[in-house]
Design a protein around this motif. Structure first.
Motif, PDB file in Angstrom:
ATOM      1  N   THR A 298       0.789  -1.237   0.000  1.00  0.00           N
ATOM      2  CA  THR A 298       0.000   0.000   0.000  1.00  0.00           C
ATOM      3  C   THR A 298       0.824   1.291   0.000  1.00  0.00           C
ATOM      4  N   CYS A 299       1.968   1.299   0.667  1.00  0.00           N
ATOM      5  CA  CYS A 299       2.701   2.562   0.839  1.00  0.00           C
ATOM      6  C   CYS A 299       3.369   3.103  -0.437  1.00  0.00           C
ATOM      7  N   PRO A 300       4.095   2.288  -1.195  1.00  0.00           N
ATOM      8  CA  PRO A 300       4.728   2.830  -2.410  1.00  0.00           C
ATOM      9  C   PRO A 300       3.738   3.422  -3.417  1.00  0.00           C
ATOM     10  N   PRO A 301       2.624   2.741  -3.749  1.00  0.00           N
ATOM     11  CA  PRO A 301       1.673   3.359  -4.684  1.00  0.00           C
ATOM     12  C   PRO A 301       1.104   4.673  -4.170  1.00  0.00           C
ATOM     13  N   LEU A 302       0.866   4.740  -2.865  1.00  0.00           N
ATOM     14  CA  LEU A 302       0.325   5.964  -2.299  1.00  0.00           C
ATOM     15  C   LEU A 302       1.329   7.111  -2.409  1.00  0.00           C
ATOM     16  N   GLY A 303       2.620   6.773  -2.349  1.00  0.00           N
ATOM     17  CA  GLY A 303       3.651   7.793  -2.518  1.00  0.00           C
ATOM     18  C   GLY A 303       3.582   8.446  -3.891  1.00  0.00           C
ATOM     19  N   LEU A 304       3.355   7.647  -4.919  1.00  0.00           N
ATOM     20  CA  LEU A 304       3.226   8.184  -6.276  1.00  0.00           C
ATOM     21  C   LEU A 304       1.983   9.059  -6.407  1.00  0.00           C
ATOM     22  N   ILE A 305       0.896   8.618  -5.782  1.00  0.00           N
ATOM     23  CA  ILE A 305      -0.344   9.397  -5.821  1.00  0.00           C
ATOM     24  C   ILE A 305      -0.148  10.738  -5.107  1.00  0.00           C
ATOM     25  N   ALA A 306       0.538  10.714  -3.957  1.00  0.00           N
ATOM     26  CA  ALA A 306       0.771  11.948  -3.192  1.00  0.00           C
ATOM     27  C   ALA A 306       1.629  12.933  -3.973  1.00  0.00           C
ATOM     28  N   VAL A 324       7.751  15.697   2.312  1.00  0.00           N
ATOM     29  CA  VAL A 324       7.445  15.347   3.703  1.00  0.00           C
ATOM     30  C   VAL A 324       6.564  14.101   3.742  1.00  0.00           C
ATOM     31  N   ALA A 325       5.574  14.041   2.850  1.00  0.00           N
ATOM     32  CA  ALA A 325       4.689  12.870   2.775  1.00  0.00           C
ATOM     33  C   ALA A 325       5.475  11.622   2.376  1.00  0.00           C
ATOM     34  N   GLY A 326       6.447  11.788   1.474  1.00  0.00           N
ATOM     35  CA  GLY A 326       7.269  10.648   1.066  1.00  0.00           C
ATOM     36  C   GLY A 326       8.038  10.056   2.232  1.00  0.00           C
ATOM     37  N   ILE A 327       8.598  10.917   3.061  1.00  0.00           N
ATOM     38  CA  ILE A 327       9.337  10.444   4.240  1.00  0.00           C
ATOM     39  C   ILE A 327       8.382   9.750   5.215  1.00  0.00           C
ATOM     40  N   CYS A 328       7.214  10.345   5.411  1.00  0.00           N
ATOM     41  CA  CYS A 328       6.230   9.752   6.324  1.00  0.00           C
ATOM     42  C   CYS A 328       5.770   8.386   5.833  1.00  0.00           C
ATOM     43  N   LEU A 329       5.581   8.249   4.517  1.00  0.00           N
ATOM     44  CA  LEU A 329       5.111   6.984   3.963  1.00  0.00           C
ATOM     45  C   LEU A 329       6.150   5.878   4.112  1.00  0.00           C
ATOM     46  N   ALA A 330       7.434   6.236   4.100  1.00  0.00           N
ATOM     47  CA  ALA A 330       8.466   5.233   4.361  1.00  0.00           C
ATOM     48  C   ALA A 330       8.273   4.638   5.760  1.00  0.00           C
ATOM     49  N   GLY A 331       7.930   5.497   6.712  1.00  0.00           N
ATOM     50  CA  GLY A 331       7.666   5.016   8.066  1.00  0.00           C
ATOM     51  C   GLY A 331       6.349   4.299   8.197  1.00  0.00           C
ATOM     52  N   SER A 332       5.412   4.553   7.270  1.00  0.00           N
ATOM     53  CA  SER A 332       4.096   3.925   7.340  1.00  0.00           C
ATOM     54  C   SER A 332       4.146   2.416   7.125  1.00  0.00           C
ATOM     55  N   VAL A 333       5.169   1.935   6.418  1.00  0.00           N
ATOM     56  CA  VAL A 333       5.334   0.483   6.278  1.00  0.00           C
ATOM     57  C   VAL A 333       5.480  -0.144   7.661  1.00  0.00           C
ATOM     58  N   ALA A 334       6.299   0.491   8.494  1.00  0.00           N
ATOM     59  CA  ALA A 334       6.467   0.010   9.866  1.00  0.00           C
ATOM     60  C   ALA A 334       5.219   0.269  10.696  1.00  0.00           C
ATOM     61  N   LEU A 335       4.545   1.401  10.439  1.00  0.00           N
ATOM     62  CA  LEU A 335       3.349   1.757  11.199  1.00  0.00           C
ATOM     63  C   LEU A 335       2.259   0.697  11.047  1.00  0.00           C
ATOM     64  N   VAL A 336       2.044   0.226   9.820  1.00  0.00           N
ATOM     65  CA  VAL A 336       1.053  -0.822   9.573  1.00  0.00           C
ATOM     66  C   VAL A 336       1.419  -2.090  10.341  1.00  0.00           C
ATOM     67  N   SER A 386       9.354   8.665  11.417  1.00  0.00           N
ATOM     68  CA  SER A 386       9.667   7.402  10.742  1.00  0.00           C
ATOM     69  C   SER A 386      10.707   6.603  11.516  1.00  0.00           C
ATOM     70  N   ILE A 387      11.686   7.303  12.070  1.00  0.00           N
ATOM     71  CA  ILE A 387      12.684   6.620  12.909  1.00  0.00           C
ATOM     72  C   ILE A 387      11.982   5.941  14.087  1.00  0.00           C
ATOM     73  N   GLY A 388      11.071   6.653  14.715  1.00  0.00           N
ATOM     74  CA  GLY A 388      10.342   6.093  15.849  1.00  0.00           C
ATOM     75  C   GLY A 388       9.544   4.860  15.466  1.00  0.00           C
ATOM     76  N   TYR A 389       8.911   4.873  14.292  1.00  0.00           N
ATOM     77  CA  TYR A 389       8.113   3.721  13.863  1.00  0.00           C
ATOM     78  C   TYR A 389       8.983   2.485  13.651  1.00  0.00           C
ATOM     79  N   PHE A 390      10.164   2.673  13.054  1.00  0.00           N
ATOM     80  CA  PHE A 390      11.028   1.520  12.812  1.00  0.00           C
ATOM     81  C   PHE A 390      11.670   1.005  14.105  1.00  0.00           C
ATOM     82  N   VAL A 391      11.957   1.905  15.026  1.00  0.00           N
ATOM     83  CA  VAL A 391      12.456   1.461  16.337  1.00  0.00           C
ATOM     84  C   VAL A 391      11.372   0.645  17.043  1.00  0.00           C
TER      85      VAL A 391
END
Length: 426
Positions: A298-306, A324-336, A386-391
């Motif tokens: 879900t995250c990579p396609p949403l990055g293109l849309i954003a 900023v959204a691109g950086i956040c979406l990288a962390g969203s993989v971990a968030l999910v 994003s750092i926090g999500y991956f930690v």
């Protein structure tokens, strides 16, 4: 295909949670540009900070009781426990009011007078949100996913309708937007009471036993909501209202994939709670792999849309929110993945491990935000989150005692994630 879609709609499946959460995200994406265009980046930053606090405070005062209630409802009749939880929830009006007064004199001091008052009221009336959060936990555990969908959509639907009226009538301001948020919350509270139909009077569980069970999840619940919302409060004084507005837009976009994580976590929760031994371990591992697979889908396609959509939808003044959204979406993989992992631990009664993981990750994220926010602005805030999500992801996997090899998604896990959303695991 049409027959399959009809079956999904008719069945009370976890897909309704995903649909509901996607609906919430869609309504948020519709309301966000209206608010942004009506009151500008500065007003958007102020409303985002206030609404974030309106989510954080009830979780803080809830003391983990909603998660304990969900755990109980998965295996027993929870009527008496829900009645006790509601009574405890009413008492939170006192500390919530105290917090609201403190914010009125501090964080909200730079708001306009009307906005300052309404912002404080959003925080003081947080028992309204706590009430429907309790009802939501019971509905999820009982597998009443269609009710969950309706409850999820009530607040954002009313909020969107209200701000559209404000926009059309040229009466939108920080104060009126926040008032709209409060009206939606009150309506959701009423809807939750109607769906669970548990009278206030009657036999109730012991307050002490409910609180003792909830405390195990309290730290985790607070840290989880803080990880997802506290940054929108802290960025206001750190990078200013304009930067906070850009960051709020990016977070709104990046939170869309979380809908799938919440649906997956809910679908696995009851089966994991009822299982034991090797069966529970297998379900936990499957749930985590499905969560990672869903994040990657879900995250990579949403990055293109954003990249294309943010300047068009929100306006050219929000173009800086794209990276900023691109950086956040990288962390969203971990968030999910994190939400699925958290539910796997909660269903197993491992609240202490959840708490340690959440608190550690939150401390890292806040530390990174204090350093990177002032230096890099909205991009720094996104990097810190994003750092926090991956930690957190690393900590939760350690708590589940899962190795990287065990949770690496296989091709079948991508199909499993979709199947789980549609049919669920009973």
């Amino acid at each position: 295909m049409i027959a399959q879609l009809r079956a999904i709609v008719r069945a009370d499946s976890p897909s309704h949670i995903a649909i509901g959460r996607l609906g919430v995200s869609a309504l948020g994406l519709l309301s966000a540009p209206i608010v942004a265009r009506a009151i500008g980046p500065s007003g958007r930053g102020e409303t985002a900070a206030t609404i974030a606090l309106a989510y954080i405070v009830p979780v803080l005062l809830g003391m983990g009781v909603p998660l304990e209630l969900r755990r109980l409802a998965a295996t027993t009749d929870v009527t008496a426990a829900l009645r006790a939880a509601r009574r405890l929830g009413l008492l939170t009006i006192l500390p919530a009011t105290a917090v609201a007064v403190a914010l009125y004199a501090s964080l909200f001091s730079d708001f306009g007078q009307a906005a300052r008052l309404v912002a404080s009221l959003n925080v003081a009336l947080c028992p309204l949100m706590l009430s429907w959060t309790l009802d939501l936990s019971v509905l999820v555990a009982r597998g009443r996913f269609r009710n969950v969908l309706v409850l999820q959509l009530t607040q954002p639907s009313i909020y969107l309708l209200a701000i559209v009226v404000l926009w059309v009538t040229h009466t939108a301001s920080t104060a009126t937007v926040l008032a709209s948020n409060l009206v939606g919350t009150a309506a959701t509270c009423i809807a939750g009471l109607f769906m669970t139909r548990v009278k206030f009077r009657g036999e109730r569980s012991s307050y002490g036993s409910l609180l003792r069970g909830g405390v195990k999840f309290a730290g985790s619940s607070v840290s989880e909501i803080a990880s997802n919302k506290l940054d929108q409060v802290l960025v206001l004084p750190l990078i200013g209202s304009v930067g906070a507005g850009l960051y709020a837009v990016a977070v709104t976009v990046a939170s869309v994939p979380l809908a799938f994580g919440q649906a997956l976590g809910a679908s696995y929760f009851t089966p994991i709670a009822r299982a034991s031994g090797t069966e529970r371990r297998e379900l936990q591992t499957r749930s985590v792999r499905a969560g990672i697979a869903m994040g990657l889908m879900t995250c990579p396609p949403l990055g293109l849309i954003a990249w294309v959509g943010i300047p068009v939808v929100f306006g050219k003044e929000f173009t800086s929110a794209v990276p900023v959204a691109g950086i956040c979406l990288a962390g969203s993989v971990a968030l999910v993945t994190n939400f699925v992992c958290s539910m796997a631990l909660a269903a197993s009664g491992q609240g202490v491990r959840m708490t340690v993981s959440q608190v550690t990750a939150l401390a890292v994220a806040i530390g990174a935000l204090l350093v990177l926010g002032p230096a890099w602005g909205a991009k720094g805030a996104a990097t810190a989150s994003s750092i926090g999500y991956f930690v957190l992801m690393s900590m939760l996997l350690l708590s589940l005692r899962m190795s990287p090899l065990a949770i690496a998604p296989r091709p079948r896990d991508f199909k499993e994630a979709i199947r789980q959303l549609v049919r669920g695991e009973r």
